[in-house]
Design a protein around this motif. Structure first.
Motif, PDB file in Angstrom:
ATOM      1  N   LEU A   1      19.265 -23.211  25.056  1.00 45.02           N
ATOM      2  CA  LEU A   1      19.746 -24.142  24.022  1.00 45.02           C
ATOM      3  C   LEU A   1      20.685 -25.182  24.617  1.00 45.02           C
ATOM      4  CD1 LEU A   1      22.885 -23.824  22.787  1.00 45.02           C
ATOM      5  CD2 LEU A   1      21.926 -21.749  21.853  1.00 45.02           C
TER       6      LEU A   1
ATOM      7  N   ASN B   1      18.575 -27.836  26.061  1.00 46.16           N
ATOM      8  CA  ASN B   1      18.020 -28.671  25.009  1.00 46.16           C
ATOM      9  C   ASN B   1      19.076 -29.574  24.375  1.00 46.16           C
ATOM     10  OD1 ASN B   1      15.435 -27.773  25.381  1.00 46.16           O
ATOM     11  ND2 ASN B   1      15.602 -26.125  23.878  1.00 46.16           N
TER      12      ASN B   1
ATOM     13  N   PHE C   1      10.390 -24.033  18.446  1.00 54.13           N
ATOM     14  CA  PHE C   1      11.650 -23.310  18.638  1.00 54.13           C
ATOM     15  C   PHE C   1      12.378 -23.908  19.827  1.00 54.13           C
ATOM     16  CE2 PHE C   1      14.503 -20.224  20.506  1.00 54.13           C
ATOM     17  CZ  PHE C   1      15.215 -19.796  19.403  1.00 54.13           C
ATOM     18  N   HIS C   2      13.601 -24.372  19.594  1.00 53.91           N
ATOM     19  CA  HIS C   2      14.362 -24.968  20.691  1.00 53.91           C
ATOM     20  C   HIS C   2      15.739 -24.331  20.870  1.00 53.91           C
ATOM     21  CE1 HIS C   2      11.348 -28.032  21.378  1.00 53.91           C
ATOM     22  NE2 HIS C   2      11.362 -28.369  20.102  1.00 53.91           N
TER      23      HIS C   2
ATOM     24  N   GLU D   1       7.554 -28.328  23.099  1.00 53.15           N
ATOM     25  CA  GLU D   1       7.289 -27.278  24.077  1.00 53.15           C
ATOM     26  C   GLU D   1       5.855 -27.495  24.579  1.00 53.15           C
ATOM     27  OE1 GLU D   1       8.616 -23.315  21.988  1.00 53.15           O
ATOM     28  OE2 GLU D   1       8.640 -24.967  20.568  1.00 53.15           O
TER      29      GLU D   1
ATOM     30  N   ASP E   1      10.242 -29.353  26.589  1.00 52.43           N
ATOM     31  CA  ASP E   1      11.027 -28.114  26.647  1.00 52.43           C
ATOM     32  C   ASP E   1      10.186 -27.065  27.375  1.00 52.43           C
ATOM     33  OD1 ASP E   1      12.254 -25.668  26.219  1.00 52.43           O
ATOM     34  OD2 ASP E   1      12.649 -25.998  24.082  1.00 52.43           O
TER      35      ASP E   1
ATOM     36  N   LYS F   1      15.266 -19.806  30.902  1.00 57.45           N
ATOM     37  CA  LYS F   1      14.764 -18.423  31.025  1.00 57.45           C
ATOM     38  C   LYS F   1      14.443 -17.933  32.444  1.00 57.45           C
ATOM     39  CE  LYS F   1      13.317 -17.423  26.330  1.00 57.45           C
ATOM     40  NZ  LYS F   1      13.352 -18.565  25.418  1.00 57.45           N
TER      41      LYS F   1
HETATM   42  C1  LIG Z   1      14.221 -19.205  24.460  1.00 56.20           C
HETATM   43  C2  LIG Z   1      13.995 -20.639  24.209  1.00 56.20           C
HETATM   44  C3  LIG Z   1      15.050 -21.513  23.981  1.00 56.20           C
HETATM   45  C4  LIG Z   1      16.476 -21.031  23.832  1.00 56.20           C
HETATM   46  O1  LIG Z   1      16.952 -20.477  25.011  1.00 56.20           O
HETATM   47  P1  LIG Z   1      18.351 -19.644  24.973  1.00 56.20           P
HETATM   48  O2  LIG Z   1      18.600 -19.380  26.424  1.00 56.20           O
HETATM   49  O3  LIG Z   1      18.092 -18.413  24.178  1.00 56.20           O
HETATM   50  O4  LIG Z   1      19.358 -20.519  24.355  1.00 56.20           O
HETATM   51  C5  LIG Z   1      14.775 -22.848  23.854  1.00 56.20           C
HETATM   52  N1  LIG Z   1      13.521 -23.327  23.942  1.00 56.20           N
HETATM   53  C6  LIG Z   1      12.482 -22.518  24.174  1.00 56.20           C
HETATM   54  C7  LIG Z   1      11.107 -23.090  24.288  1.00 56.20           C
HETATM   55  C8  LIG Z   1      12.669 -21.144  24.295  1.00 56.20           C
HETATM   56  O5  LIG Z   1      11.629 -20.342  24.491  1.00 56.20           O
END
Ligand SMILES: *Cc1c(COP(=O)(O)O)cnc(C)c1O
Length: 398
Positions: A104, A107, A135-136, A189, A222, A251
């Protein structure tokens, strides 16, 4: 003696629906819980443990780093930041990097770059295009860019300035932005993770690149989940032969050590200036060493190729065993980021798979998600199939 795992810990905030399992040790693609039960890791801590567990080369490097320096702050130069940034620039074909500590945060930095990119051109209220099922993250800005009501509700007022469009529909984005001169960026994404393993198609990404060029928008990919070699290319958008302007990573980049990064191409590389953004922990020597070694080991051990070939084998086996079944809607993804969409909710599979010695995840209610370590071997892929297929058949028979 079997250790009992309490359903809820009185001292932790109740933010997660946790399985009653406590993992205490790992080796390669295997992990063990407090009771000594063994699991094959089909999730790698949600796409984090790129090199699996207790990788000899990574552990040795991190042990050595601990004896050198863990943290020094961004008041000084950090040579390992330079090293990791240089490698990311080489692999991405982009220009420079900002380091932070999580997805996050990466992002958040990307969204700030987009807004300032607009403001620098005289656009007072810049808007950013985002996607359905996206999801971001869970900060105010990344949560507003996210499309899941479970993530957003209860936290209003939401950050404004987002325009949401459907996936893989170039007409839809053209129409949604036709009368919006304040749009400055498109944020997506390359393969949606939490939203159900939904890839943006190659042709769509190419069309989107052309649209961003024509309109002067930043193309922001992302790659927090789908990047860092997971799909068999360094970054998932590379399957489409395009280069984005901004790319958040996190990640898998540190193979378990918390890390985040935003990589920027020429259009976005100089938007942030001293004082505009920063992070106390971001780019600390320990995390940077983890990133440098993770990328080095991916190269040295041929893990791009492994992710592509073992991923293809796993997908082919899943298609062979499950593809024709009524109730299996789709099997999709790339490399070692795979989703099996059923026609019904299948969250019950998580506990049943764990019972059978396999860790996996279900996302978007109906999509079984596999994100194993990139060191997964052919026999381990077969083992995932052997454990998972009977469970899916059983769920479909209920
Ligand atoms: C997991 C994820 C996030 C958030 O990452 P965090 O380290 O949990 O803040 C953001 N974007 C995508 C595509 C994700 O899979």
């Amino acid at each position: 003696m079997t250790a009992r795992i309490e359903a809820a810990s009185p001292h932790l905030m109740n933010t997660y629906g946790r399985a009653p399992i406590a993992l205490v040790r790992g080796q390669g693609c295997r992990v063990w819980d407090v009771n000594g039960k063994e699991y094959l890791d089909g999730l790698s801590g949600v796409g984090v443990n790129t090199l699996g567990h207790n990788h000899a080369k990574l552990v040795a490097a991190l042990q050595q780093q601990l004896t050198q320096i863990i943290h020094s702050s961004n008041y000084y130069h950090v040579p390992l930041q330079e090293a990791l940034a240089a490698k990311l620039v080489e692999l991405s074909g982009m220009r420079n990097v900002f380091f932070c500590n999580s997805g996050l945060e990466a992002n958040e930095a990307a969204l700030k770059i987009a807004r300032k990119y607009g403001v620098d051109q005289g656009i007072a209220r810049p808007e950013i295009v985002v996607y359905e099922k996206a999801f971001h993250g869970r900060s105010f800005a990344s949560m507003a860019a996210t499309d899941n009501p479970k993530v957003r509700s209860g936290f209003g007022p939401l950050v404004e300035g987002f325009v949401r469009v459907p996936l893989n529909d170039i007409r839809a984005i053209e129409q949604a932005t036709a009368n919006r001169p304040d749009v400055v960026a498109v944020f997506f994404e390359s393969i949606q993770g939490e939203g159900g393993v939904n890839p943006l198609h190659t042709e769509y990404l190419q069309q989107l690149r052309r649209l961003c060029d024509a309109r002067g928008w930043l193309m922001m990919a992302d790659e927090v989940q789908c990047g860092t070699a997971r799909t068999g290319k360094w970054f998932a958008h590379q399957w489409a032969g395009i280069v984005p302007d901004v790319m958040p990573l996190a990640k898998g980049l540190g193979s378990g050590v918390p890390i985040g990064a935003v990589v920027a191409g020429p259009r976005a590389a100089n938007v942030l200036q001293p004082g505009n953004h920063g992070s106390t922990f971001g780019g600390n020597p320990l995390a940077m060493r983890a990133g440098v070694e993770t990328l080095r080991i991916i190269e040295e051990d041929g893990l791009l190729h492994n992710a592509a070939t073992v991923g293809a084998q796993l997908r082919a086996a899943l298609e062979r065993e499950l593809g024709g079944l009524a109730g299996v809607n789709d099997i999709r993804g790339q490399g070692l980021m795979l989703g099996i969409e059923l026609d019904r909710p299948c969250g019950a599979l998580i506990a049943r798979a764990a019972e059978a010695g396999l860790l996996l995840n279900v996302t978007a209610d109906r999509v079984i998600r596999l994100l194993p370590p990139l060191i997964l071997c052919s026999a381990e892929a077969d083992e995932i199939v052997a454990k998972l297929v009977p469970l899916v058949r059983a769920i479909l028979a209920e």
